[in-house]
Design an enzyme around this catalytic site. Structure first.
Site, PDB file in Angstrom:
ATOM      1  N   HIS A 177      -4.342  -2.868  -2.466  1.00  0.00           N
ATOM      2  CA  HIS A 177      -4.661  -4.267  -2.755  1.00  0.00           C
ATOM      3  C   HIS A 177      -3.673  -4.799  -3.779  1.00  0.00           C
ATOM      4  O   HIS A 177      -3.286  -4.087  -4.687  1.00  0.00           O
ATOM      5  CB  HIS A 177      -6.096  -4.382  -3.311  1.00  0.00           C
ATOM      6  CG  HIS A 177      -6.658  -5.747  -3.181  1.00  0.00           C
ATOM      7  ND1 HIS A 177      -6.427  -6.731  -4.099  1.00  0.00           N
ATOM      8  CD2 HIS A 177      -7.433  -6.297  -2.208  1.00  0.00           C
ATOM      9  CE1 HIS A 177      -7.035  -7.825  -3.710  1.00  0.00           C
ATOM     10  NE2 HIS A 177      -7.653  -7.597  -2.564  1.00  0.00           N
ATOM     11  N   ASP A 212     -12.203  -4.064   3.121  1.00  0.00           N
ATOM     12  CA  ASP A 212     -12.166  -3.931   4.579  1.00  0.00           C
ATOM     13  C   ASP A 212     -12.326  -2.500   5.067  1.00  0.00           C
ATOM     14  O   ASP A 212     -12.362  -2.260   6.271  1.00  0.00           O
ATOM     15  CB  ASP A 212     -10.848  -4.514   5.115  1.00  0.00           C
ATOM     16  CG  ASP A 212     -10.776  -6.014   4.902  1.00  0.00           C
ATOM     17  OD1 ASP A 212     -11.819  -6.669   5.038  1.00  0.00           O
ATOM     18  OD2 ASP A 212      -9.688  -6.523   4.582  1.00  0.00           O
TER      19      ASP A 212
HETATM   20  N1  COA Z   1      -1.427   2.929   2.692  1.00  0.00           N
HETATM   21  C1  COA Z   1      -0.368   3.657   2.247  1.00  0.00           C
HETATM   22  N2  COA Z   1       0.532   3.187   1.363  1.00  0.00           N
HETATM   23  C2  COA Z   1       0.352   1.935   0.919  1.00  0.00           C
HETATM   24  C3  COA Z   1      -0.725   1.141   1.317  1.00  0.00           C
HETATM   25  C4  COA Z   1      -1.619   1.689   2.251  1.00  0.00           C
HETATM   26  N3  COA Z   1      -2.661   0.972   2.694  1.00  0.00           N
HETATM   27  N4  COA Z   1      -0.640  -0.052   0.709  1.00  0.00           N
HETATM   28  C5  COA Z   1       0.441  -0.018  -0.080  1.00  0.00           C
HETATM   29  N5  COA Z   1       1.054   1.183   0.052  1.00  0.00           N
HETATM   30  C6  COA Z   1       2.261   1.624  -0.634  1.00  0.00           C
HETATM   31  C7  COA Z   1       3.476   0.934  -0.088  1.00  0.00           C
HETATM   32  O1  COA Z   1       4.022   1.646   1.015  1.00  0.00           O
HETATM   33  C8  COA Z   1       4.372   0.928  -1.296  1.00  0.00           C
HETATM   34  O2  COA Z   1       4.921   2.215  -1.445  1.00  0.00           O
HETATM   35  P1  COA Z   1       6.435   2.423  -1.991  1.00  0.00           P
HETATM   36  O3  COA Z   1       6.414   1.830  -3.381  1.00  0.00           O
HETATM   37  O4  COA Z   1       6.623   3.882  -1.943  1.00  0.00           O
HETATM   38  O5  COA Z   1       7.301   1.641  -1.033  1.00  0.00           O
HETATM   39  C9  COA Z   1       3.407   0.692  -2.449  1.00  0.00           C
HETATM   40  O6  COA Z   1       2.159   1.197  -1.999  1.00  0.00           O
HETATM   41  C10 COA Z   1       3.235  -0.768  -2.821  1.00  0.00           C
HETATM   42  O7  COA Z   1       2.973  -1.485  -1.639  1.00  0.00           O
HETATM   43  P2  COA Z   1       3.137  -3.046  -1.475  1.00  0.00           P
HETATM   44  O8  COA Z   1       3.238  -3.401  -0.039  1.00  0.00           O
HETATM   45  O9  COA Z   1       4.232  -3.507  -2.381  1.00  0.00           O
HETATM   46  O10 COA Z   1       1.783  -3.568  -2.029  1.00  0.00           O
HETATM   47  P3  COA Z   1       1.301  -5.024  -1.881  1.00  0.00           P
HETATM   48  O11 COA Z   1       0.538  -5.362  -3.103  1.00  0.00           O
HETATM   49  O12 COA Z   1       2.403  -5.918  -1.512  1.00  0.00           O
HETATM   50  O13 COA Z   1       0.350  -4.959  -0.590  1.00  0.00           O
HETATM   51  C11 COA Z   1      -1.501  -4.840   0.793  1.00  0.00           C
HETATM   52  C12 COA Z   1      -1.002  -5.094  -0.626  1.00  0.00           C
HETATM   53  C13 COA Z   1      -2.981  -5.103   0.819  1.00  0.00           C
HETATM   54  C14 COA Z   1      -0.822  -5.805   1.761  1.00  0.00           C
HETATM   55  C15 COA Z   1      -1.192  -3.378   1.171  1.00  0.00           C
HETATM   56  O14 COA Z   1      -1.833  -2.498   0.281  1.00  0.00           O
HETATM   57  C16 COA Z   1      -1.567  -3.058   2.609  1.00  0.00           C
HETATM   58  O15 COA Z   1      -0.774  -3.282   3.529  1.00  0.00           O
HETATM   59  N6  COA Z   1      -2.792  -2.501   2.829  1.00  0.00           N
HETATM   60  C17 COA Z   1      -3.255  -2.204   4.167  1.00  0.00           C
HETATM   61  C18 COA Z   1      -3.833  -3.452   4.802  1.00  0.00           C
HETATM   62  C19 COA Z   1      -5.135  -3.851   4.155  1.00  0.00           C
HETATM   63  O16 COA Z   1      -6.046  -3.052   4.002  1.00  0.00           O
HETATM   64  N7  COA Z   1      -5.240  -5.148   3.837  1.00  0.00           N
HETATM   65  C20 COA Z   1      -6.464  -5.720   3.291  1.00  0.00           C
HETATM   66  C21 COA Z   1      -6.295  -6.152   1.881  1.00  0.00           C
HETATM   67  S1  COA Z   1      -7.832  -6.703   1.234  1.00  0.00           S
END
Ligand code: COA
Length: 366
Positions: free
Chosen positions: A247, A303
């Site tokens: 998140h 979720d």
């Molecule tokens: N599973 C595995 N790794 C994850 C992850 C997940 N669900 N979410 C983030 N990461 C990792 C990324 O790969 C990244 O790793 P790195 O630094 O080695 O490249 C790091 O954590 C940071 O990720 P980032 O995309 O920059 O975080 P964000 O704050 O931009 O993204 C979300 C937030 C929610 C978009 C992201 O966590 C995600 O895609 N989650 C899955 C979808 C989800 O459940 N969405 C609902 C949100 S309420």
């Protein structure tokens, strides 16, 4: 843009508040109607105010025949979020007060749409599965009525409460992508319906609301608790995202996920069989995520667990994100009203990284 009195998230300590009330307190004691009132008007209603508010919602539940005719024309394989987007837009066309930006006008439209969203989703599902549409039952509360319109049977107490708690948990979450999309559109002084359509569009994606569907598909893909380790190791090796985890704001366990997990367990214990197995898959995967990814601040989010109660209530997976939307319309509306009351157009700037003053080259000389 950076001030609001609607919602506070303490992402480091697993805390969430709507208008100052903790999510745990609201989930244990309140109802979706009361929470919606709280989000709209900034305080808990007195008994008479709540009764009036519930009455307005009930009066607005039905959808016009033109809308039913439109839904019938939509191809049956359309994702229900896309149907919701189309129908909300059409409801705007049918509302003579669509351009009324007064506070009263915005409250009226917020109540109108909050009341109708469940009816739209249930109607589409009944139509696409070749069944009769069920009219709303004014004797039922908002969440129970949705289950009734979907299944054609009055829900048990557990189902009605689980649906209501789901609606409370999904109702609001500060300036997330879909609330932002809604507020950006509203800030141009475009109409309320355009703003909500923008929110629906943003919520659809798997990185936002679409994650509840993807999380459930992931548990089903894993199949059984003994396959979780191998699946998780492959996912990590392939840098796959675990859906329903991570998140932007929470760097700790999402407090909403904790409450959804309690309901997931209740349903798994009650129904056993496939649901129990899905619960065990999710539980085992959660442990692996926490053991291996907590160092990167990745924990289950809202979720992750919501799908298991839905699955127990026989709700098709592609309705999970619409369920999020039908609840979140309350939060979007509260943000639109709060922002537009003190409006300034939202217009972010970008850091320019290109060149300047390049000579124009005639097309034959490029
Ligand atoms: N599973 C595995 N790794 C994850 C992850 C997940 N669900 N979410 C983030 N990461 C990792 C990324 O790969 C990244 O790793 P790195 O630094 O080695 O490249 C790091 O954590 C940071 O990720 P980032 O995309 O920059 O975080 P964000 O704050 O931009 O993204 C979300 C937030 C929610 C978009 C992201 O966590 C995600 O895609 N989650 C899955 C979808 C989800 O459940 N969405 C609902 C949100 S309420």
């Amino acid at each position: 843009m950076d001030e609001s009195s609607i919602c506070f998230i303490d992402g480091f300590h697993s805390k969430l508040y709507y208008r100052g009330y903790s999510i745990e307190d609201l989930a244990a004691n309140s109802t979706y109607e009361e929470v919606t009132y709280l989000l709209f008007y900034g305080r808990l209603p007195k008994r008479k105010e709540l009764e009036d508010f519930k009455g307005w919602l009930k009066e607005n539940r039905e959808i016009p025949n033109q809308v039913i005719e439109l839904i019938k024309k939509i191809p049956k394989d359309t994702h229900p979020m896309e149907v919701l987007r189309t129908v909300v837009s059409y409801l705007g066309n049918l509302d003579p007060g669509r351009s009324d930006l007064s506070l009263d006008g915005m409250y009226r439209k917020s109540i109108r749409l909050t009341a109708k969203m469940p009816t739209i989703i249930a109607a589409y599902h009944r139509i696409r599965t070749g069944r009769e549409i069920i009219d709303p039952d004014p004797k039922l509360d908002h969440s129970a009525n949705f289950l009734y319109m979907l299944h054609g049977e009055k829900p048990s107490e557990l189902w009605a409460r689980a649906m209501d708690v789901s609606n409370i948990l999904y109702a609001e979450h500060e300036m997330n992508a879909s609330a932002f999309a809604s507020v950006v559109v509203a800030s141009t002084l475009a109409d309320y319906y355009s703003a909500i359509v923008a929110g629906i569009g943003a919520l659809r994606g798997p990185l936002h609301g679409g994650a509840n569907e993807e999380a459930m598909k992931q548990f089903l893909e894993i199949g059984s608790p003994d396959k979780v380790d191998e699946w998780f190791n492959n996912a990590v090796a392939q840098k796959k995202r675990i859906m329903g985890c991570g998140h932007r704001v929470y760097k700790s366990y999402d407090p909403r996920a904790k409450i959804f997990k309690e309901y997931a367990k209740k349903f798994a214990d009650m129904y056993g069989g496939e649901l129990k197995s899905i619960y065990e898959v999710a539980d085992k995967l959660e442990k692996l995520v926490i053991d291996n990814l907590a160092a990167k601040n990745i924990f289950p989010n809202v979720d992750y667990w919501s799908g298991i109660p839905y699955y127990g209530m026989k709700i098709p997976i592609d309705l999970y994100t619409p369920l999020f939307a039908l609840s979140r319309v309350a939060g979007w509306s509260a943000h639109i009203i709060e922002y537009v009351t003190n409006n300034r157009i939202l217009r972010p700037r970008l850091y320019y990284t290109g060149e300047l003053n390049k000579p124009y080259i005639p097309i034959d000389q490029r």
